[in-house]
Design a protein around this motif. Structure first.
Motif, PDB file in Angstrom:
ATOM      1  N   GLN A 129       0.817  -1.206   0.000  1.00 19.30           N
ATOM      2  CA  GLN A 129       0.000   0.000   0.000  1.00 19.30           C
ATOM      3  C   GLN A 129       0.857   1.266   0.000  1.00 19.30           C
ATOM      4  O   GLN A 129       0.464   2.285  -0.566  1.00 19.30           O
ATOM      5  CB  GLN A 129      -0.904   0.013   1.234  1.00 19.30           C
ATOM      6  N   GLN A 304      -7.855   5.188   0.685  1.00 19.42           N
ATOM      7  CA  GLN A 304      -9.204   4.667   0.843  1.00 19.42           C
ATOM      8  C   GLN A 304     -10.234   5.772   1.055  1.00 19.42           C
ATOM      9  O   GLN A 304     -11.379   5.659   0.615  1.00 19.42           O
ATOM     10  CB  GLN A 304      -9.253   3.698   2.027  1.00 19.42           C
ATOM     11  N   ALA A 327      -4.551   1.741   3.942  1.00 19.49           N
ATOM     12  CA  ALA A 327      -4.515   0.430   4.582  1.00 19.49           C
ATOM     13  C   ALA A 327      -3.143   0.188   5.200  1.00 19.49           C
ATOM     14  O   ALA A 327      -2.120   0.315   4.536  1.00 19.49           O
ATOM     15  CB  ALA A 327      -4.834  -0.663   3.562  1.00 19.49           C
ATOM     16  N   ARG A 444     -13.498   1.999  -3.238  1.00 22.87           N
ATOM     17  CA  ARG A 444     -12.995   1.817  -1.877  1.00 22.87           C
ATOM     18  C   ARG A 444     -14.118   1.697  -0.862  1.00 22.87           C
ATOM     19  O   ARG A 444     -13.848   1.588   0.338  1.00 22.87           O
ATOM     20  CB  ARG A 444     -12.077   2.987  -1.502  1.00 22.87           C
ATOM     21  N   GLN A 446     -16.272  -0.336   1.156  1.00 24.19           N
ATOM     22  CA  GLN A 446     -16.302  -1.748   1.526  1.00 24.19           C
ATOM     23  C   GLN A 446     -17.691  -2.201   1.962  1.00 24.19           C
ATOM     24  O   GLN A 446     -18.126  -3.308   1.649  1.00 24.19           O
ATOM     25  CB  GLN A 446     -15.286  -2.008   2.643  1.00 24.19           C
ATOM     26  N   THR A 468     -14.562   1.968   5.524  1.00 23.35           N
ATOM     27  CA  THR A 468     -13.315   1.768   4.791  1.00 23.35           C
ATOM     28  C   THR A 468     -12.297   1.185   5.766  1.00 23.35           C
ATOM     29  O   THR A 468     -12.659   0.690   6.833  1.00 23.35           O
ATOM     30  CB  THR A 468     -12.813   3.092   4.203  1.00 23.35           C
ATOM     31  N   THR A 469     -11.022   1.254   5.438  1.00 23.03           N
ATOM     32  CA  THR A 469      -9.996   0.768   6.334  1.00 23.03           C
ATOM     33  C   THR A 469      -9.861   1.697   7.532  1.00 23.03           C
ATOM     34  O   THR A 469     -10.334   2.836   7.525  1.00 23.03           O
ATOM     35  CB  THR A 469      -8.647   0.673   5.601  1.00 23.03           C
TER      36      THR A 469
END
Length: 530
Positions: A129, A304, A327, A444, A446, A468-469
């Motif tokens: 990443q 993200q 991430a 992005r 999720q 998201t993350t």
């Protein structure tokens, strides 16, 4: 027992950890710099020397004997014991260096460590990443640097190489980024990563400077930050309570608060000093730090979510801050370190914000990105307009704001709360005094959730939460009209699915594959394909 490539490939975050791993053949394996263990463990050596030599040093300064008279007879044994302990510590450092090896081959970066308990960490290059080059103060003195490879949901740096020579670290970063992006030529097959050869050195990609943050602006932003307001308000309250009650104990609490504030200021200044941002084919490059310097490289598309925020006191100067979710960044390191690594712009003007947005979202999916982003950062809905109508969206730069009935729940913020969607991202804005503008690329997203409390049900509004993350950005649409929130929920789900299907390869610089020429009989009998 060896860790198979298939086991590593099944790891969701692209990393694998094992114990008792013998490793592969010695070909292509390299060692870190010999001074690495001492740069990492100098604190332990200093503590040992301080523990055994403090009393003797103090007596030497006072002109007395080096050893206490009561211990003079045992001085040789004490020296022998202390020397043996230091020798064992140094031997442990040497062994840790000797058994630490790394390799970049077959689409993976691998690090083997340990001489009693062996461990191998590895990360797939196409799952990397971000890559950071970190230089603590002592490492800078010796010309060394640490290389960190971040992968999705690792919870900590997946692979850390500490330490390499600074030029070797930058060269290795360029090599890994070239192979991860697909620009290094043939990409190794994912199904058989062990068959890959060691990575050939790549030339570091050129970069173009985008912006810098001068130190005076950084100092001003710290003095006008939210924590300054809280400390100032607490100090005024303590002084007033002391004057009214004639009890000076309230002012005592100002001492630890002042110490904490100074420490926080110093940490933020040390992390944000000499902040520069540049763009290169590798991604967005960030450099910052006064004593400990750090150089980050975030590849395109790895961000993200992004948030542009503006505290109230920053408005008089037109300053903004940009933070992102990447991430691996949101969970790694200390709170101060994580905050610095997730900051894309510590303080800047609106033009700087637009420059950063153009790097993060090169394809904004709209014909007027400046107007749309400006409406998201500073815009307000027309109180007489109708949310979601063509006239209302046109008057507010394309944003759909909270309905007028939401003013009873958010008297100051209902005109700011709203959303807009482009072909590539969902834009959310909120906050009348503390302005926030959030950008989430469609691919992005999720998961999503509609949330509605008892008061929200009474006024027929709902919040839409995007997941998201982990990181400082928590995308949330506040108090949207119930019909608008449900329609956005369905539309955003469809947009996210479509964006993930059309998402480019993880190798972001890999040339597009050319279609194979059809057989001769197809040219004669089949239809022609242009």
């Amino acid at each position: 027992m060896a860790l198979t490539p298939e086991d590593a490939g099944r790891a969701a975050d692209g990393t694998a950890v094992g114990s008792g791993i013998e490793g592969t053949a010695d070909a292509g394996w390299l060692r870190v710099h010999p001074a690495s263990p001492f740069v990492r463990g100098w604190v332990a050596l200093a503590a040992l020397l301080f523990f055994f030599g403090r009393d003797s040093f103090e007596r030497f300064l006072q002109g007395g004997p080096l050893f206490d008279e009561r211990l003079a007879g045992r001085a040789p044994w004490l020296l022998l014991g202390g020397g043996a302990l230091i020798l064992l510590t140094v031997l442990g450092y040497v062994l840790s260096w000797y058994f630490t090896r790394y390799q970049v081959a077959g689409g993976y970066v691998r690090v083997n460590t340990g001489f009693l308990f062996k461990q191998q960490r590895q990360a797939r290059l196409d799952r990397v990443q971000a890559i950071d080059v970190v230089q603590p103060l002592l490492a800078r003195i010796f010309g060394l640097a640490e290389l960190r490879f971040e992968v999705a949901d690792a919870g900590q740096s997946a692979v850390r190489l500490a330490y390499l020579r600074a030029d070797e670290a930058r060269q290795l970063r360029a090599t890994v980024l070239a192979r991860a992006s697909g620009a290094a030529g043939v990409t190794p097959e994912r199904g058989d990563p062990e068959s890959g050869e060691p990575a050939a050195a790549a030339v570091e990609a050129p970069e173009q400077a985008v912006l810098t943050v001068p130190p005076p602006r950084l100092v001003g932003s710290l003095l006008l930050s939210e924590q300054s307001v809280v400390i100032l308000a607490g100090g005024i309250a303590s002084v007033m309570l002391s004057a009214v009650t004639e009890n000076r104990n309230f002012t005592v609490f100002l001492i630890p608060a002042a110490i904490g504030l100074i420490a926080s200021y110093w940490a933020s200044f040390n992390k944000g000093y000499n902040f520069t941002a540049a763009i290169s084919p590798d991604g967005i490059r960030l450099r910052y730090g006064l004593l400990d310097t750090q150089a980050q490289t975030v590849p395109p598309g790895r961000i993200q979510a992004l948030r542009v925020s503006q505290p109230p006191l920053w408005r008089m100067f037109g300053w903004y801050r940009i933070q992102v979710n990447v991430a691996g960044y949101g969970l790694a390191g200390s709170a101060g370190e994580g905050s610095a690594r997730t900051t894309l712009l510590p303080v800047g003007y609106l033009g700087d914000v637009m420059d950063i947005l153009s790097l993060v979202l090169p394809d904004p999916g709209t014909q007027d990105p400046v107007g749309l982003f400006t409406a998201g950062i500073t815009g307000l809905a027309d109180p007489a307009g109708t949310p979601g109508s063509a006239a209302g969206k046109a008057a507010d730069g394309g944003f759909v704001s909270s309905p007028r009935r939401a003013r009873f729940l958010a008297p100051l913020g209902w005109r700011r709360n709203g959303f807009a969607a482009t072909e590539t991202a969902l834009l959310l804005r909120s906050g009348r005094w503390w302005r926030n503008f959030v950008v989430v690329p469609h691919q992005r997203t999720q998961s999503m959730a509609l949330q509605q409390g008892p008061l929200a049900r009474r006024f027929r509004v709902a919040d839409l939460v995007l997941h998201t993350t982990a990181g400082p950005v928590a995308p949330r649409l506040i108090q949207a009209g119930l019909d608008e929130a449900r329609a956005l929920f369905d539309a955003q789900s469809a947009r996210a699915r479509a964006a993930r299907k059309h998402q480019k390869s993880e190798h972001w610089l890999e040339p597009a594959a050319q279609p194979a020429a059809p057989p001769a009989e197809d040219h004669q009998e089949g239809p022609h394909h242009g």
